[in-house]
Design a protein around this motif. Structure first.
Motif, PDB file in Angstrom:
ATOM      1  N   ALA A  74      48.398  60.668  46.533  1.00 31.42           N
ATOM      2  CA  ALA A  74      48.403  61.846  45.662  1.00 31.42           C
ATOM      3  C   ALA A  74      48.873  61.519  44.242  1.00 31.42           C
ATOM      4  N   THR A  75      49.919  60.718  44.139  1.00 30.53           N
ATOM      5  CA  THR A  75      50.516  60.464  42.819  1.00 30.53           C
ATOM      6  C   THR A  75      50.049  59.152  42.192  1.00 30.53           C
ATOM      7  N   ASN A  76      49.460  58.269  42.984  1.00 31.49           N
ATOM      8  CA  ASN A  76      49.072  56.920  42.542  1.00 31.49           C
ATOM      9  C   ASN A  76      50.267  56.054  42.167  1.00 31.49           C
ATOM     10  N   LYS A  77      51.467  56.500  42.532  1.00 27.37           N
ATOM     11  CA  LYS A  77      52.659  55.699  42.264  1.00 27.37           C
ATOM     12  C   LYS A  77      52.806  54.617  43.336  1.00 27.37           C
ATOM     13  N   VAL A  78      53.256  53.455  42.892  1.00 26.50           N
ATOM     14  CA  VAL A  78      53.442  52.349  43.832  1.00 26.50           C
ATOM     15  C   VAL A  78      54.561  52.686  44.807  1.00 26.50           C
ATOM     16  N   PHE A  79      54.248  52.623  46.084  1.00 25.31           N
ATOM     17  CA  PHE A  79      55.225  52.912  47.129  1.00 25.31           C
ATOM     18  C   PHE A  79      56.050  51.677  47.466  1.00 25.31           C
ATOM     19  N   TYR A  80      55.384  50.497  47.434  1.00 31.95           N
ATOM     20  CA  TYR A  80      56.053  49.241  47.776  1.00 31.95           C
ATOM     21  C   TYR A  80      55.485  48.154  46.877  1.00 31.95           C
ATOM     22  N   ASP A  81      56.344  47.501  46.120  1.00 34.20           N
ATOM     23  CA  ASP A  81      55.850  46.563  45.097  1.00 34.20           C
ATOM     24  C   ASP A  81      56.015  45.096  45.474  1.00 34.20           C
ATOM     25  N   LYS A  82      56.377  44.803  46.719  1.00 27.90           N
ATOM     26  CA  LYS A  82      56.586  43.414  47.115  1.00 27.90           C
ATOM     27  C   LYS A  82      55.401  42.812  47.867  1.00 27.90           C
ATOM     28  N   LEU A  83      54.316  43.555  47.990  1.00 31.52           N
ATOM     29  CA  LEU A  83      53.115  43.027  48.625  1.00 31.52           C
ATOM     30  C   LEU A  83      51.941  43.305  47.697  1.00 31.52           C
ATOM     31  N   THR A  84      51.363  42.243  47.156  1.00 32.71           N
ATOM     32  CA  THR A  84      50.324  42.378  46.132  1.00 32.71           C
ATOM     33  C   THR A  84      49.108  41.541  46.492  1.00 32.71           C
ATOM     34  N   PHE A  85      47.947  42.167  46.404  1.00 33.43           N
ATOM     35  CA  PHE A  85      46.674  41.466  46.592  1.00 33.43           C
ATOM     36  C   PHE A  85      45.921  41.513  45.265  1.00 33.43           C
ATOM     37  N   ILE A  86      45.462  40.367  44.821  1.00 34.22           N
ATOM     38  CA  ILE A  86      44.672  40.312  43.593  1.00 34.22           C
ATOM     39  C   ILE A  86      43.333  39.657  43.923  1.00 34.22           C
ATOM     40  N   TYR A  87      42.258  40.390  43.653  1.00 34.85           N
ATOM     41  CA  TYR A  87      40.909  39.881  43.908  1.00 34.85           C
ATOM     42  C   TYR A  87      40.212  39.658  42.566  1.00 34.85           C
ATOM     43  N   LEU A  88      39.691  38.453  42.373  1.00 31.96           N
ATOM     44  CA  LEU A  88      38.965  38.112  41.148  1.00 31.96           C
ATOM     45  C   LEU A  88      37.504  37.874  41.514  1.00 31.96           C
ATOM     46  N   GLU A  89      36.630  38.786  41.135  1.00 31.11           N
ATOM     47  CA  GLU A  89      35.206  38.681  41.442  1.00 31.11           C
ATOM     48  C   GLU A  89      34.525  37.886  40.318  1.00 31.11           C
ATOM     49  N   MET A  90      34.472  36.577  40.496  1.00 35.03           N
ATOM     50  CA  MET A  90      34.062  35.686  39.418  1.00 35.03           C
ATOM     51  C   MET A  90      32.631  35.886  38.917  1.00 35.03           C
ATOM     52  N   PRO A  91      31.656  36.273  39.752  1.00 32.10           N
ATOM     53  CA  PRO A  91      30.306  36.485  39.204  1.00 32.10           C
ATOM     54  C   PRO A  91      30.247  37.561  38.120  1.00 32.10           C
ATOM     55  N   LYS A  92      31.231  38.456  38.088  1.00 32.38           N
ATOM     56  CA  LYS A  92      31.248  39.511  37.070  1.00 32.38           C
ATOM     57  C   LYS A  92      31.772  39.012  35.726  1.00 32.38           C
ATOM     58  N   PHE A  93      32.476  37.881  35.745  1.00 35.12           N
ATOM     59  CA  PHE A  93      33.049  37.380  34.488  1.00 35.12           C
ATOM     60  C   PHE A  93      31.968  36.617  33.737  1.00 35.12           C
ATOM     61  N   SER A  94      31.425  37.222  32.704  1.00 35.11           N
ATOM     62  CA  SER A  94      30.283  36.639  31.996  1.00 35.11           C
ATOM     63  C   SER A  94      30.567  36.368  30.514  1.00 35.11           C
ATOM     64  N   LYS A  95      31.834  36.429  30.117  1.00 34.19           N
ATOM     65  CA  LYS A  95      32.156  36.214  28.710  1.00 34.19           C
ATOM     66  C   LYS A  95      31.858  34.781  28.268  1.00 34.19           C
ATOM     67  N   THR A  96      31.375  34.663  27.051  1.00 35.45           N
ATOM     68  CA  THR A  96      31.192  33.350  26.448  1.00 35.45           C
ATOM     69  C   THR A  96      32.516  32.903  25.817  1.00 35.45           C
ATOM     70  N   LEU A  97      32.567  31.655  25.410  1.00 32.36           N
ATOM     71  CA  LEU A  97      33.776  31.161  24.752  1.00 32.36           C
ATOM     72  C   LEU A  97      34.092  31.948  23.485  1.00 32.36           C
ATOM     73  N   GLU A  98      33.066  32.372  22.785  1.00 30.74           N
ATOM     74  CA  GLU A  98      33.261  33.133  21.548  1.00 30.74           C
ATOM     75  C   GLU A  98      33.811  34.533  21.817  1.00 30.74           C
ATOM     76  N   GLN A  99      33.609  35.052  23.012  1.00 23.05           N
ATOM     77  CA  GLN A  99      34.052  36.402  23.354  1.00 23.05           C
ATOM     78  C   GLN A  99      35.445  36.425  23.979  1.00 23.05           C
ATOM     79  N   ILE A 100      35.953  35.272  24.362  1.00 24.30           N
ATOM     80  CA  ILE A 100      37.245  35.219  25.044  1.00 24.30           C
ATOM     81  C   ILE A 100      38.369  35.628  24.098  1.00 24.30           C
TER      82      ILE A 100
END
Length: 298
Positions: free
Chosen positions: A148-174
């Motif tokens: 309901a509030t979107n507030k973090v209930f527990y902050d000691k368990l974190t999952f980070i997913y990096l979907e690499m095919p979506k990262f399409s920046k060129t060196l000039e755009q970084i």
């Protein structure tokens, strides 16, 4: 024999572990995690590699084998996983993996249940079906939160997913150092030199470690096997999906997965790989494999 690419492919098992899972290159992993987590972690001072194979509480429990498993100076645990192909229950797998560093913290005496933080970082060479409507969002940070509030209930368990095919920046755009890391992971084996934008000591070390010409004969052969496995899996999966998805749409998801599994097994892919790719129970994959073996016997 020589490779067409000058630098190792980070999406191979050998390439990933050479760059991020070996003691001489530990500062590469440290720098990457510092950029990934700096807004909530501050600066990680050091990392210690831990054994990657974790066993269950009994001999009957399923074990887990992490790609990289380490802890920082505060005892917080980090699992870093590379996933090359789409797996139906990959999110379930990451949740299961996270239970091992949690349970390992349990003390037998008077323990007050205070836990150290656990982070699971997944670098994906695919996009989750549910995320395809967000083509520009490649990073997902997940914690236990109140709906309901979107507030973090527990902050000691974190999952980070990096979907690499979506990262399409060129060196000039970084724009950020973190984006430099993503660019390197995404494009390393396509480059033939160190770009000027990456002329920093940490990236120069990475390119040096990744240069195939510097490998010993043993390292070269290990990478060759790993690269062949990666390419075979990709090619077999692409072909099987093209041929099997039509059947899946016509007859249902399970039938489609069974069809894909059979096509991959006929291309001599291992039971373990087919189980990982399709999400089918290993017993079912073995049953299909047995049937194919009987059919192909002279």
């Amino acid at each position: 024999m020589s490779f067409k690419e000058k630098y190792v492919n980070p999406f191979t098992d050998y390439g990933f572990k050479r760059l991020f899972g070996e003691e001489p290159n530990k500062n590469l992993l440290l720098d990457f995690l510092n950029e990934l987590l700096k807004h909530e972690q501050g600066e990680l001072k050091d990392l210690t590699y831990l054994k990657t194979e974790r066993l269950g509480d009994t001999s009957l429990d399923r074990k887990a084998v992490f790609d990289i498993y380490c802890e920082n100076e505060r005892g917080e645990k980090f699992i870093v996983e590379l996933q090359k192909t789409k797996q139906n229950f990959f999110k379930d797998r990451t949740l299961y993996y996270s239970t091992f560093p949690i349970r390992e913290q349990a003390e037998r005496a008077d323990w007050n249940f205070e836990l150290k933080a656990v982070y699971l970082v997944a670098i994906l060479d695919f996009v989750f079906d549910a995320d395809k409507a967000e083509p520009d969002k490649y990073r997902y940070d997940v914690k236990l939160s109140d709906i309901a509030t979107n507030k973090v209930f527990y902050d000691k368990l974190t999952f980070i997913y990096l979907e690499m095919p979506k990262f399409s920046k060129t060196l000039e755009q970084i724009e950020t150092r973190f984006e430099k890391w993503l660019y390197v992971i995404r494009n390393l084996n396509r480059l033939d030199r160190v770009p000027e934008q990456l002329r920093e000591r940490i990236f120069e070390q990475l390119f040096e470690a990744a240069e195939v010409a510097r490998f010993t004969q043993e390292q070269f052969l290990s990478y060759e096997d790993s690269l062949k496995h990666y390419r075979d899996m990709k090619n077999s999966l692409d072909t099987a999906r093209e041929e099997g998805m039509a059947l899946g749409k016509a007859e249902g998801k399970m039938e489609g997965q069974l069809e894909i599994a059979e096509k991959l097994l006929r291309k001599k892919m291992s039971v373990a790989d087919v189980h990982e790719i399709t999400g089918l129970p290993e017993e079912e994959v073995r049953r299909i494999c047995g049937r194919i073996f009987q059919e192909e016997r002279p």
